[in-house]
Design a protein around this motif. Structure first.
Motif, PDB file in Angstrom:
ATOM      1  N   THR A 181       0.827  -1.203   0.000  1.00  0.00           N
ATOM      2  CA  THR A 181       0.000   0.000   0.000  1.00  0.00           C
ATOM      3  C   THR A 181       0.862   1.253   0.000  1.00  0.00           C
ATOM      4  OG1 THR A 181      -1.846   1.090   1.126  1.00  0.00           O
ATOM      5  CG2 THR A 181      -0.135   0.162   2.526  1.00  0.00           C
ATOM      6  N   GLU A 220       0.017   5.710  -0.031  1.00  0.00           N
ATOM      7  CA  GLU A 220      -0.944   6.812  -0.138  1.00  0.00           C
ATOM      8  C   GLU A 220      -0.327   7.928  -0.966  1.00  0.00           C
ATOM      9  OE1 GLU A 220      -2.838  10.549   0.489  1.00  0.00           O
ATOM     10  OE2 GLU A 220      -0.843  10.086   1.285  1.00  0.00           O
ATOM     11  N   ALA A 231      -5.441   5.855  -2.221  1.00  0.00           N
ATOM     12  CA  ALA A 231      -4.734   4.629  -1.831  1.00  0.00           C
ATOM     13  C   ALA A 231      -4.279   3.899  -3.081  1.00  0.00           C
ATOM     14  CB  ALA A 231      -5.651   3.738  -1.005  1.00  0.00           C
ATOM     15  N   GLN A 256      -1.850   0.576  -4.775  1.00  0.00           N
ATOM     16  CA  GLN A 256      -1.104  -0.667  -4.602  1.00  0.00           C
ATOM     17  C   GLN A 256       0.083  -0.586  -5.548  1.00  0.00           C
ATOM     18  OE1 GLN A 256      -2.027  -4.150  -2.848  1.00  0.00           O
ATOM     19  NE2 GLN A 256      -2.374  -2.375  -1.541  1.00  0.00           N
ATOM     20  N   PRO A 259      -2.539  -7.575  -5.753  1.00  0.00           N
ATOM     21  CA  PRO A 259      -2.873  -6.610  -4.702  1.00  0.00           C
ATOM     22  C   PRO A 259      -3.108  -7.346  -3.390  1.00  0.00           C
ATOM     23  CG  PRO A 259      -4.764  -6.976  -6.116  1.00  0.00           C
ATOM     24  CD  PRO A 259      -3.616  -7.711  -6.746  1.00  0.00           C
ATOM     25  N   THR A 260      -2.668  -6.733  -2.318  1.00  0.00           N
ATOM     26  CA  THR A 260      -2.792  -7.377  -1.005  1.00  0.00           C
ATOM     27  C   THR A 260      -3.920  -6.780  -0.175  1.00  0.00           C
ATOM     28  OG1 THR A 260      -1.125  -5.872  -0.100  1.00  0.00           O
ATOM     29  CG2 THR A 260      -0.346  -7.988  -0.938  1.00  0.00           C
ATOM     30  N   CYS A 261      -4.672  -5.841  -0.736  1.00  0.00           N
ATOM     31  CA  CYS A 261      -5.664  -5.093   0.032  1.00  0.00           C
ATOM     32  C   CYS A 261      -7.049  -5.733   0.029  1.00  0.00           C
ATOM     33  CB  CYS A 261      -5.761  -3.663  -0.485  1.00  0.00           C
ATOM     34  SG  CYS A 261      -6.134  -3.548  -2.245  1.00  0.00           S
ATOM     35  N   ASP A 282       2.221  -2.016   6.941  1.00  0.00           N
ATOM     36  CA  ASP A 282       1.337  -2.406   5.841  1.00  0.00           C
ATOM     37  C   ASP A 282       0.687  -3.725   6.245  1.00  0.00           C
ATOM     38  OD1 ASP A 282       0.062  -3.086   3.510  1.00  0.00           O
ATOM     39  OD2 ASP A 282       1.775  -2.710   2.203  1.00  0.00           O
ATOM     40  N   ASP A 286      -2.149  -5.008   5.533  1.00  0.00           N
ATOM     41  CA  ASP A 286      -2.747  -5.778   4.443  1.00  0.00           C
ATOM     42  C   ASP A 286      -1.724  -6.714   3.815  1.00  0.00           C
ATOM     43  OD1 ASP A 286      -5.274  -4.705   4.711  1.00  0.00           O
ATOM     44  OD2 ASP A 286      -4.991  -3.197   3.146  1.00  0.00           O
ATOM     45  N   ARG A 287      -0.517  -6.187   3.597  1.00  0.00           N
ATOM     46  CA  ARG A 287       0.530  -7.050   3.040  1.00  0.00           C
ATOM     47  C   ARG A 287       0.904  -8.140   4.034  1.00  0.00           C
ATOM     48  NH1 ARG A 287       6.431  -5.993   0.028  1.00  0.00           N
ATOM     49  NH2 ARG A 287       7.243  -8.026   0.645  1.00  0.00           N
TER      50      ARG A 287
END
Length: 265
Positions: free
Chosen positions: A23, A25, A30, A32, A54-56, A98, A100-101
């Motif tokens: 991610t 910003e 946002a 990726q 993408p990891t989100c 991060d 999400d990652r």
């Protein structure tokens, strides 16, 4: 007659390698992202096709991603792994995270291992592999007695930050020492954290001059596993050691393609 029944290694497709994005910003949006410098040597020296994930969006599609690939490549990033994932309090709250990652890559690593996929990690990627397998890391390596400060100076030009920093000693008789045909190499160094306790099944392949683990593998696993704390993706073409590392990963991924072709599901 179809040629599908007579496929040879010379006609096999290029390996596809999963790269998980991170991610970022930008101006209220946002993103990726994946840095070009990580992709280039995978294409140019591993001769593989990158698949950027993408990891989100969580891990619901993780197995489908793995169905499509022949290897996994875990890159560095500007963020730290959430220390809660290795049962520590956060000692660097000023550093980006991060999650999400984190929550994508840790199960990704375990699933890739279960499938026998080749795995290559760089910097954060090495730390992720260690954490995924139950290890932990020094959050402030530079504040731990006996270790050098392995961080770059952010005020330096990028070429200086990624320039040669110190030597690492390769474990004698290891496959990495054999691959590079030497006992010691010179590397760059751009990290504030480092491995403390190795994860289950992991062994060191290289040590810094201060004793820090700089490269790891999983010798009990049949597939290629390698992770390094330094950055071989930086100007790979100018470093014969880095070229050999990326070529070895590419070879492992091609072997995976051949195995899959010989034993289709």
């Amino acid at each position: 007659m179809s040629n599908n029944s007579s496929t040879t290694p010379n006609t096999l497709r290029k390996p596809v390698v999963l790269m998980s994005m991170g991610t970022q910003e930008r101006k209220g949006h946002a993103y990726q992202v994946m840095t070009h410098k990580y992709i280039a040597p995978l294409v140019e020296f591993s001769a593989c096709v990158p698949l950027l994930a993408p990891t989100c969006f969580g891990t619901d599609d993780l197995e489908q991603y793995l169905d499509m690939v022949d290897g996994v490549y875990l890159t560095g990033a500007g963020s730290n792994i959430d220390p809660a994932l290795y049962n520590q309090e956060n000692l660097t709250p000023d550093k980006a995270q991060d999650r999400d990652r984190d929550l994508f890559d840790l199960p990704l690593i375990r699933a890739a291992i279960a499938r026998g996929l080749p795995i290559f990690g760089i910097c954060r990627g090495m730390q992720e592999i260690n954490v995924a397998l139950g290890g932990d890391i020094h959050q402030k390596l530079y504040a731990v007695g006996g270790f050098d400060d392995h961080r770059e100076d952010s005020n330096d030009p990028v070429a200086v930050q990624y320039g040669e920093s110190h030597n690492v000693r390769l474990v004698p008789g290891s496959w990495l020492a054999d691959l590079l045909a030497k006992d010691e190499i010179t590397i760059n160094s751009l990290h504030g954290q480092g491995i403390a306790t190795l994860g289950e099944g992991l062994e060191a392949l290289a040590y810094a001059e201060d004793g820090l683990i700089e490269a790891i593998h999983a010798p009990a696993l049949a597939q290629f596993t390698l992770a390094v704390q330094w950055h071989p993706e930086w100007q790979t073409s100018e470093n014969p050691d880095s070229v050999k590392i990326f070529q070895a990963f590419g070879t492992a991924c091609r072997q995976r393609v051949a195995q899959t072709a010989a034993n289709p599901r």
